[in-house]
Write a protein that holds these residues in place. Structure first.
Motif, PDB file in Angstrom:
ATOM      1  N   PHE A  60       0.604  22.867  75.128  1.00  0.00           N
ATOM      2  CA  PHE A  60      -0.328  23.978  74.936  1.00  0.00           C
ATOM      3  C   PHE A  60      -1.071  23.856  73.606  1.00  0.00           C
ATOM      4  O   PHE A  60      -2.302  23.938  73.552  1.00  0.00           O
ATOM      5  N   LEU A  61      -0.316  23.662  72.526  1.00  0.00           N
ATOM      6  CA  LEU A  61      -0.930  23.604  71.198  1.00  0.00           C
ATOM      7  C   LEU A  61      -1.811  22.361  71.012  1.00  0.00           C
ATOM      8  O   LEU A  61      -2.870  22.428  70.387  1.00  0.00           O
ATOM      9  N   THR A  62      -1.387  21.242  71.585  1.00  0.00           N
ATOM     10  CA  THR A  62      -2.183  20.019  71.472  1.00  0.00           C
ATOM     11  C   THR A  62      -3.470  20.129  72.278  1.00  0.00           C
ATOM     12  O   THR A  62      -4.547  19.739  71.798  1.00  0.00           O
ATOM     13  N   ALA A  63      -3.372  20.663  73.476  1.00  0.00           N
ATOM     14  CA  ALA A  63      -4.587  20.865  74.291  1.00  0.00           C
ATOM     15  C   ALA A  63      -5.517  21.863  73.605  1.00  0.00           C
ATOM     16  O   ALA A  63      -6.735  21.654  73.559  1.00  0.00           O
ATOM     17  N   LEU A  64      -4.958  22.921  73.056  1.00  0.00           N
ATOM     18  CA  LEU A  64      -5.773  23.922  72.344  1.00  0.00           C
ATOM     19  C   LEU A  64      -6.498  23.283  71.157  1.00  0.00           C
ATOM     20  O   LEU A  64      -7.703  23.496  70.966  1.00  0.00           O
ATOM     21  N   GLY A  66      -7.176  20.091  70.846  1.00  0.00           N
ATOM     22  CA  GLY A  66      -8.148  19.160  71.421  1.00  0.00           C
ATOM     23  C   GLY A  66      -9.431  19.861  71.834  1.00  0.00           C
ATOM     24  O   GLY A  66     -10.536  19.392  71.543  1.00  0.00           O
ATOM     25  N   PHE A  67      -9.293  21.011  72.477  1.00  0.00           N
ATOM     26  CA  PHE A  67     -10.477  21.774  72.880  1.00  0.00           C
ATOM     27  C   PHE A  67     -11.196  22.370  71.669  1.00  0.00           C
ATOM     28  O   PHE A  67     -12.421  22.483  71.683  1.00  0.00           O
ATOM     29  N   ALA A  68     -10.459  22.721  70.636  1.00  0.00           N
ATOM     30  CA  ALA A  68     -11.086  23.234  69.410  1.00  0.00           C
ATOM     31  C   ALA A  68     -11.928  22.143  68.735  1.00  0.00           C
ATOM     32  O   ALA A  68     -12.934  22.440  68.093  1.00  0.00           O
ATOM     33  N   ILE A  69     -11.547  20.905  68.904  1.00  0.00           N
ATOM     34  CA  ILE A  69     -12.327  19.778  68.386  1.00  0.00           C
ATOM     35  C   ILE A  69     -13.487  19.454  69.335  1.00  0.00           C
ATOM     36  O   ILE A  69     -14.626  19.271  68.919  1.00  0.00           O
ATOM     37  N   ALA A 166      -6.336  14.991  68.641  1.00  0.00           N
ATOM     38  CA  ALA A 166      -5.437  16.151  68.650  1.00  0.00           C
ATOM     39  C   ALA A 166      -3.971  15.728  68.690  1.00  0.00           C
ATOM     40  O   ALA A 166      -3.134  16.331  68.009  1.00  0.00           O
ATOM     41  N   VAL A 167      -3.657  14.691  69.446  1.00  0.00           N
ATOM     42  CA  VAL A 167      -2.287  14.184  69.519  1.00  0.00           C
ATOM     43  C   VAL A 167      -1.837  13.674  68.138  1.00  0.00           C
ATOM     44  O   VAL A 167      -0.745  14.011  67.675  1.00  0.00           O
ATOM     45  N   VAL A 168      -2.692  12.913  67.471  1.00  0.00           N
ATOM     46  CA  VAL A 168      -2.351  12.399  66.145  1.00  0.00           C
ATOM     47  C   VAL A 168      -2.140  13.541  65.160  1.00  0.00           C
ATOM     48  O   VAL A 168      -1.144  13.569  64.424  1.00  0.00           O
ATOM     49  N   VAL A 169      -3.053  14.512  65.156  1.00  0.00           N
ATOM     50  CA  VAL A 169      -2.917  15.642  64.246  1.00  0.00           C
ATOM     51  C   VAL A 169      -1.669  16.455  64.558  1.00  0.00           C
ATOM     52  O   VAL A 169      -0.892  16.804  63.658  1.00  0.00           O
ATOM     53  N   GLN A 170      -1.454  16.754  65.818  1.00  0.00           N
ATOM     54  CA  GLN A 170      -0.304  17.579  66.230  1.00  0.00           C
ATOM     55  C   GLN A 170       1.015  16.875  65.879  1.00  0.00           C
ATOM     56  O   GLN A 170       1.960  17.529  65.458  1.00  0.00           O
ATOM     57  N   ASP A 171       1.057  15.573  66.045  1.00  0.00           N
ATOM     58  CA  ASP A 171       2.278  14.829  65.732  1.00  0.00           C
ATOM     59  C   ASP A 171       2.564  14.743  64.234  1.00  0.00           C
ATOM     60  O   ASP A 171       3.690  14.445  63.837  1.00  0.00           O
TER      61      ASP A 171
END
Length: 173
Positions: A60-64, A66-69, A166-171
């Motif tokens: 959820f947070l990663t997709a969110l 990603g969409f914010a970017i 988003a995956v890189v940032v979230q991780d």
């Protein structure tokens, strides 16, 4: 070169967009297109977070993120490039009414590939299903007459890049 690319894109559009398509193909394309609407991403991700808290929260947070970017880039590109949709430019009757007048990049393609990429990161064994669905959403946008093929390729690229970021940032959080 630009004229040749546009000519090729238009020719490919007419390979995929056929107003006389059988009803089953048209309904499948409309269903796939609708499955790529934004609300589905929130519902599926929210349910995943509720039923499977650990991977669901990350999804959820990663997709969110990603969409914010992706969304601001999408809106700026759409307005800056200003490519008129094929249904309007070529005076074709599309199978649905698009939400705006510009076609490049395809927002449905960007969203579907962003979503598929985030989910494929968590469930790599199912990545073929996610990308098959995303490809169906993207191609459906040409089949229903609202995008050129290069629009969906650009959208897919945008979605994948934003998902990867988003995956890189979230991780790292």
């Amino acid at each position: 070169m630009k004229a040749k690319l546009s000519e090729f894109d238009t020719a490919l559009y007419f390979v995929l967009f056929k107003p006389e398509r059988c009803e089953v193909v048209r309904q499948l394309a409309l269903w796939l297109s609708k499955s790529g609407n934004g609300g589905m991403y929130v519902i599926v991700s929210g349910c995943m977070w509720y039923w499977f808290p650990e991977p669901g929260r990350w999804l959820f947070l990663t997709a969110l993120l990603g969409f914010a970017i992706e969304r601001p880039i999408y809106f700026v590109c759409k307005r800056y490039i200003g490519r008129i949709r094929p249904c309007d430019y070529l005076h074709q009757v599309a199978f649905l009414t698009p939400s705006d007048k510009f076609s490049l990049p395809s927002g449905h393609s960007a969203g579907a590939f962003l979503f598929a990429t985030v989910w494929a990161t968590t469930y790599p064994q199912w990545s073929w299903c996610f990308y098959l669905w995303a490809t169906g959403v993207a191609v459906s946008r040409v089949v229903v007459g609202v995008h050129y093929p290069l629009d969906i390729i650009a959208g897919a690229g945008l979605g994948i890049l934003c998902a990867e970021l988003a995956v890189v940032v979230q991780d790292t959080l």
